[in-house]
Design a protein around this motif. Sequence first.
Motif, PDB file in Angstrom:
ATOM      1  N   VAL A  81      -4.872   4.552  -2.314  1.00  0.00           N
ATOM      2  CA  VAL A  81      -3.909   5.647  -2.145  1.00  0.00           C
ATOM      3  C   VAL A  81      -3.365   5.662  -0.718  1.00  0.00           C
ATOM      4  N   ALA A  82      -4.252   5.481   0.261  1.00  0.00           N
ATOM      5  CA  ALA A  82      -3.820   5.482   1.659  1.00  0.00           C
ATOM      6  C   ALA A  82      -2.847   4.338   1.931  1.00  0.00           C
ATOM      7  N   THR A  83      -3.089   3.190   1.321  1.00  0.00           N
ATOM      8  CA  THR A  83      -2.196   2.044   1.498  1.00  0.00           C
ATOM      9  C   THR A  83      -0.839   2.303   0.868  1.00  0.00           C
ATOM     10  N   ALA A  84      -0.818   2.817  -0.341  1.00  0.00           N
ATOM     11  CA  ALA A  84       0.444   3.085  -1.037  1.00  0.00           C
ATOM     12  C   ALA A  84       1.274   4.126  -0.296  1.00  0.00           C
ATOM     13  N   ARG A  85       0.617   5.081   0.353  1.00  0.00           N
ATOM     14  CA  ARG A  85       1.331   6.142   1.072  1.00  0.00           C
ATOM     15  C   ARG A  85       2.056   5.623   2.307  1.00  0.00           C
ATOM     16  N   THR A  86       1.680   4.444   2.792  1.00  0.00           N
ATOM     17  CA  THR A  86       2.320   3.893   3.992  1.00  0.00           C
ATOM     18  C   THR A  86       3.464   2.951   3.628  1.00  0.00           C
ATOM     19  N   ALA A  87       3.976   3.053   2.417  1.00  0.00           N
ATOM     20  CA  ALA A  87       4.977   2.099   1.926  1.00  0.00           C
ATOM     21  C   ALA A  87       6.260   2.099   2.741  1.00  0.00           C
ATOM     22  N   THR A  88       6.589   3.207   3.397  1.00  0.00           N
ATOM     23  CA  THR A  88       7.846   3.264   4.150  1.00  0.00           C
ATOM     24  C   THR A  88       7.677   2.903   5.619  1.00  0.00           C
ATOM     25  N   GLU A  89       6.434   2.618   6.052  1.00  0.00           N
ATOM     26  CA  GLU A  89       6.192   2.289   7.452  1.00  0.00           C
ATOM     27  C   GLU A  89       6.376   0.795   7.683  1.00  0.00           C
ATOM     28  N   PRO A  90       6.716   0.375   8.909  1.00  0.00           N
ATOM     29  CA  PRO A  90       6.851  -1.055   9.197  1.00  0.00           C
ATOM     30  C   PRO A  90       5.518  -1.769   9.099  1.00  0.00           C
ATOM     31  N   VAL A  91       5.563  -3.047   8.710  1.00  0.00           N
ATOM     32  CA  VAL A  91       4.351  -3.849   8.584  1.00  0.00           C
ATOM     33  C   VAL A  91       3.776  -4.092   9.975  1.00  0.00           C
ATOM     34  N   PRO A  92       2.464  -3.837  10.202  1.00  0.00           N
ATOM     35  CA  PRO A  92       1.882  -4.081  11.518  1.00  0.00           C
ATOM     36  C   PRO A  92       1.940  -5.555  11.873  1.00  0.00           C
ATOM     37  N   CYS A 136      -4.117  -5.076   1.146  1.00  0.00           N
ATOM     38  CA  CYS A 136      -4.275  -3.759   1.753  1.00  0.00           C
ATOM     39  C   CYS A 136      -4.595  -3.873   3.242  1.00  0.00           C
ATOM     40  N   VAL A 137      -5.560  -4.699   3.586  1.00  0.00           N
ATOM     41  CA  VAL A 137      -5.940  -4.782   5.003  1.00  0.00           C
ATOM     42  C   VAL A 137      -4.872  -5.504   5.818  1.00  0.00           C
ATOM     43  N   ALA A 138      -4.070  -6.331   5.164  1.00  0.00           N
ATOM     44  CA  ALA A 138      -3.014  -7.033   5.891  1.00  0.00           C
ATOM     45  C   ALA A 138      -1.801  -6.148   6.143  1.00  0.00           C
ATOM     46  N   LEU A 139      -1.521  -5.203   5.233  1.00  0.00           N
ATOM     47  CA  LEU A 139      -0.259  -4.468   5.287  1.00  0.00           C
ATOM     48  C   LEU A 139      -0.382  -2.987   5.611  1.00  0.00           C
ATOM     49  N   SER A 140      -1.535  -2.384   5.381  1.00  0.00           N
ATOM     50  CA  SER A 140      -1.639  -0.938   5.491  1.00  0.00           C
ATOM     51  C   SER A 140      -1.959  -0.488   6.908  1.00  0.00           C
ATOM     52  N   ARG A 141      -1.050   0.262   7.493  1.00  0.00           N
ATOM     53  CA  ARG A 141      -1.308   0.829   8.818  1.00  0.00           C
ATOM     54  C   ARG A 141      -2.368   1.929   8.749  1.00  0.00           C
ATOM     55  N   ALA A 142      -2.501   2.568   7.615  1.00  0.00           N
ATOM     56  CA  ALA A 142      -3.494   3.636   7.472  1.00  0.00           C
ATOM     57  C   ALA A 142      -4.909   3.119   7.684  1.00  0.00           C
ATOM     58  N   LEU A 143      -5.155   1.854   7.326  1.00  0.00           N
ATOM     59  CA  LEU A 143      -6.499   1.297   7.477  1.00  0.00           C
ATOM     60  C   LEU A 143      -6.789   0.924   8.923  1.00  0.00           C
ATOM     61  N   GLN A 144      -5.772   0.483   9.675  1.00  0.00           N
ATOM     62  CA  GLN A 144      -5.963  -0.031  11.030  1.00  0.00           C
ATOM     63  C   GLN A 144      -7.209  -0.910  11.078  1.00  0.00           C
ATOM     64  N   ALA A 145      -7.204  -1.914  10.260  1.00  0.00           N
ATOM     65  CA  ALA A 145      -8.417  -2.695  10.013  1.00  0.00           C
ATOM     66  C   ALA A 145      -8.902  -3.442  11.248  1.00  0.00           C
ATOM     67  N   SER A 146     -10.172  -3.297  11.547  1.00  0.00           N
ATOM     68  CA  SER A 146     -10.810  -4.097  12.573  1.00  0.00           C
ATOM     69  C   SER A 146     -11.099  -5.474  11.991  1.00  0.00           C
ATOM     70  N   LYS A 147     -11.536  -6.393  12.830  1.00  0.00           N
ATOM     71  CA  LYS A 147     -11.893  -7.719  12.321  1.00  0.00           C
ATOM     72  C   LYS A 147     -13.055  -7.620  11.339  1.00  0.00           C
ATOM     73  N   LEU A 148     -13.987  -6.678  11.609  1.00  0.00           N
ATOM     74  CA  LEU A 148     -15.107  -6.486  10.697  1.00  0.00           C
ATOM     75  C   LEU A 148     -14.617  -6.072   9.320  1.00  0.00           C
ATOM     76  N   ALA A 149     -13.692  -5.100   9.279  1.00  0.00           N
ATOM     77  CA  ALA A 149     -13.160  -4.642   7.994  1.00  0.00           C
ATOM     78  C   ALA A 149     -12.352  -5.734   7.310  1.00  0.00           C
ATOM     79  N   THR A 150     -11.608  -6.512   8.088  1.00  0.00           N
ATOM     80  CA  THR A 150     -10.779  -7.569   7.503  1.00  0.00           C
ATOM     81  C   THR A 150     -11.631  -8.639   6.851  1.00  0.00           C
TER      82      THR A 150
END
Length: 202
Positions: free
Chosen positions: A187-198, A60-74
């Motif tokens: 849910v937020a991760t699954a919803r970004t399925a059509t977006e390019p991988v960050p 999720c943190v690697a692929l989901s643009r919705a999370l926009q994960a910081s290093k702390l979150a990662t």
Amino acid sequence: MNLRVLAGGLVGAGGILFAVGNVLHPLEHNEAAHSAPTWEAAHLVFALGGLLIAAGLPLCVALSRALQASKLATVGAVVLAVAFAALAPGAWFEAYVSPLHGVAEQVEAGGGGAVNAAAGMVWMASLVAFGAGLAWRGGERPVRLAGVALLVAAVVLILGPGLPVVEGLVIIPATVVAGVGLLAVGVATARTATEPVPATVR
């Protein structure tokens, strides 16, 4: 299957099972609880939920643009995934060994108890890190709210033992909130399925 859908599905389903398992848990850990009809199911259900979360959260943190994960979150997500996996043997122990008086005390007094306690502390610390990272840098409002929910759950679990109430009245609602927060992440991760991988994690 799209990897984001898979990751989101694992974490979302895991969050639901983690919440449901804790709802099934008796309010106290005592001899009466060991004979409760939901004792085994509670531990097995939330352990399964934890394993699903462990499998999906790093994705999720690697692929989901919705999370926009910081290093702390990662970092928090990876450690939280490991901690969820580490809690599974303890859940199995609670389900099947804790009712065996004498045996349970010997295991808890040795290395088994120490490992389970350490896994629990790491779990709470990583829940704080992941929640803070999402609340701070989540890419969508539901993700930021999920981070707040995880932080609230962690604070309640940390401070709860000092409250003059039955432990289940603190632990169960807090773990349900954590499960719902993780469901929102899935849910937020699954919803970004059509977006390019960050390309990178900020």
